[in-house]
Scaffold this active site. Structure first.
Site, short mmCIF file in Angstrom:
data_model
loop_
_atom_site.label_atom_id
_atom_site.label_comp_id
_atom_site.label_asym_id
_atom_site.label_seq_id
_atom_site.Cartn_x
_atom_site.Cartn_y
_atom_site.Cartn_z
N LYS A 154 14.12 1.94 3.74
CA LYS A 154 14.65 2.58 2.98
C LYS A 154 15.04 1.61 1.92
CE LYS A 154 18.84 5.95 2.45
NZ LYS A 154 19.72 6.95 3.66
N SER A 193 20.10 11.36 2.90
CA SER A 193 19.56 10.70 2.23
C SER A 193 17.72 9.48 2.32
CB SER A 193 20.35 9.95 1.34
OG SER A 193 20.62 8.75 2.31
N SER A 241 22.44 11.24 7.42
CA SER A 241 21.05 10.71 6.96
C SER A 241 20.07 10.43 7.71
CB SER A 241 21.12 9.98 5.53
OG SER A 241 22.44 10.60 4.93
#
Length: 601
Positions: free
Chosen positions: A77, A151, A175
């Site tokens: 990420k 997210s 997330s």
């Protein structure tokens, strides 16, 4: 030929058969080029650099599978640093290029994993839906009209579409779990502090967790163990204090009444109910619990002063670059400007009040089983109402880090419309390993495949064995039943009731004459066809089991008792000669009914 979903066991088998990391990387390059979702990566590692990384690994560790993650492709990420690749947190103006890896990425690389790119996210990890990024919105691998979840949007889609064997995400409010649910994946959400956040752009530093998206629980746990460990450079890093859960007789808390909120999504609600029944079939005791204090704690994350922690993370950048923020993200973070130090203390006080209330609920249950997300939405719907709909997604996730819990999200199956749903098992801090066998069993029982491959069988090689909690199960049928005269001989050892159930239909029960207190004799007759007898299964500390058995008087003894759920457990049996001429009470269905009748008479 490699399977659609890259899991650790298939990669290890491929390497054992003669394939090399370079072969796997060539396949990853081809799959990445063929991907129809342009929003997965913010920065993809160039093809030639990937090939070079594979070759370098083969020089460093030439023997196949000689490192724990030898040649395993993974994604990161883009709020977690990887040396030589830009970190943007999905804000181009925020970009910087780190010279060193984050602690977790460094550990994974040292174990042989090969990074293939930095993935998209809701900007500054603020959102659970995946649409708040100038780099586009990754989509559900099952329907491009629907959100991927966030997210950690790109990370989930990378694994679910077969581009990587695992991916790193982060989780403050959910997330690392919501995108797993929306893409038929496992999401490992460790105890806060178990994986160090050194080299991670913070959202809420006191709550943030690096997470792992993987095809199976076993894979996720194996990767977590490589990545975890105390790091003095992270002020919030913690040394693990592994905590056990009961290996049998697990009490699982489930939603009840008005706390069951699915916002009209009957499909996800049905999947949740099916998961509860799977847990029951696995031997768990299902316990309705009061979710209210957990829900009220969850509300503090965005409705309380914790939003100010998001402002603290980017305050200086926001002062000079407000126009570079996603409008929704900016609105959320700037909303914290009115928070005061007094508000922060009031919020902390309220959280501790709620924590005390949740302790009462934890006294009733060992694990919570919750929907990962109560519903999902199309990208269009989310963009039209980004705050309200996003908030709904966190109903069952937002409390977990605030209340210092470990969690594992697993697939729960597919609703009629073809979209997946997920469940999460949650327990107090440092139960990370203890949760894994249950999570793995629930994933396998759902038979929903892995990622985009709904038909894939979860590999046996990744199965998570049940932990040995030092207890031995024993079946009791008479005077040791709950409420009976000798039950104290069990409870005095620290034994606990696992379940009440029935034997198979080929057992008969007799009253043993002259016993004090009265005792029955359980006999198995293979040609007898009855409806089974009510018994209890207890779990006794192993060090007490031998002493307990030594005290059992003849003609009773211990042997295997077959139960109607297909299992066999050690329990009380009787020598056949002792019941010659004894009263047969099999038709009563159990000793308790016989005693009740004697007392009534």
């Amino acid at each position: 030929m490699l399977p659609t979903i890259l899991d650790l066991s298939s990669l290890r088998a491929a390497y054992q058969s003669g394939l090399t990391p370079l072969d796997i990387i060539e396949e990853v390059i081809a799959r990445r080029a063929a991907s129809k979702d342009p929003a997965i990566f913010i920065t993809a590692v160039p093809d030639e650099e990937l090939r070079s990384a594979a070759k370098a690994l083969m020089v460093r560790a030439p023997e196949a599978n000689s490192l724990p993650l030898w040649g395993v492709p993974f994604a990161v990420k883009d709020n977690i640093d990887a040396a030589g690749l830009p970190t943007t947190a999905a804000c181009p103006a925020y970009e910087y290029r780190p010279d060193v890896d984050s602690t977790v990425v460094a550990r994974l690389k040292a174990a042989g994993a090969i990074i293939i790119g930095k993935t998209n996210l809701d900007q500054f990890a603020t959102g659970l839906n995946g649409t708040r990024s100038p780099y586009g919105a990754p989509r559900s691998v099952f329907d491009a009209a629907y959100i991927s979840g966030g997210s950690s949007s790109g990370s989930a889609v990378t694994v679910a579409s077969g581009l990587a064997a695992f991916a790193l995400g982060t989780d403050t409010a959910g997330s690392g779990r919501v995108p797993a649910a929306f893409n038929n994946l496992v999401g490992i959400k460790p105890t806060p502090g178990l994986l160090p956040n050194t080299g991670t752009v913070p959202a809420c530093r006191s709550l943030d967790c690096i997470t792992i998206f993987a095809p199976t629980v076993g894979d996720g746990v194996a990767i977590r163990k490589v990545a975890e460990g105390f790091d003095a450079a992270d002020p919030f890093s913690r040394r693990a204090e592994p905590t056990k859960l009961p290996a049998s007789g697990l009490r699982i808390g489930v939603l009840t009444g008005g706390e069951r909120e699915f916002f009209g999504d009957k499909g996800v609600e049905a999947l949740y109910d099916q998961s509860i029944e799977r847990a029951r079939t696995l031997g768990a005791t299902i316990v309705p619990f009061d979710y209210t204090p957990f829900r009220e704690a969850a509300a503090l994350l965005y409705d309380g002063p914790w939003v100010a922690e998001r402002l603290a993370a980017v305050e200086a950048f926001l002062e000079t670059n407000a126009v570079d923020f996603d409008p929704t993200v900016r609105g959320i973070i700037e909303g914290a400007r009115s928070s005061t130090a007094v508000d922060a203390f009031k919020g902390r006080y309220r959280l501790e009040e709620l924590r005390r209330k949740t302790e009462a609920e934890w006294g009733k249950v060992d694990v919570l089983l919750l929907p990962t997300a109560p519903t999902t939405y199309t990208v269009a719907d989310m963009l039209a109402d980004p705050v309200l709909l996003n908030g709904r997604l966190g109903r069952y996730t937002n409390f977990v880090n605030l209340l210092d819990c470990a969690a594992i999200a697993v697939p729960a199956g597919f609703a009629e419309g073809g979209l997946p749903g997920g469940i999460t098992v949650i327990a107090p801090a440092f139960t990370d390993d203890a949760l894994a066998p249950l999570a793995d069993a629930l994933h396998r029982a759902a038979t929903s495949g892995m990622g985009i491959d709904r038909q894939a069988a979860v590999p046996d090689a990744s199965r998570v064995a049940a932990a040995d909690d030092g207890f031995v199960e024993i079946v009791v049928v008479g005077a040791h039943l709950t409420g009976m005269p000798l039950n104290h001989e069990l409870t005095d050892t620290g034994a606990r009731l696992v379940k009440t159930c029935r034997t198979t239909g080929d057992y008969r029960l007799f009253v043993l004459p002259g016993t004090v207190p009265p005792k029955p004799g359980l006999i198995r007759e293979t040609d007898y066809r009855g409806s089974g007898l009510e018994v209890e299964v207890w779990a006794m500390p192993a060090d007490a089991f031998g002493r307990f058995v030594q005290k059992i008087p003849a003609p009773l003894g211990i042997g295997k008792v077959a139960l109607d759920d297909g299992t066999s457990v050690s329990g009380f049996l009787c020598e056949a000669h002792a019941v010659s001429g004894a009263e047969d009470i099999t038709s009563l269905g159990g000793w308790r009914t016989y005693i009740r009748g004697k007392l009534a008479g």
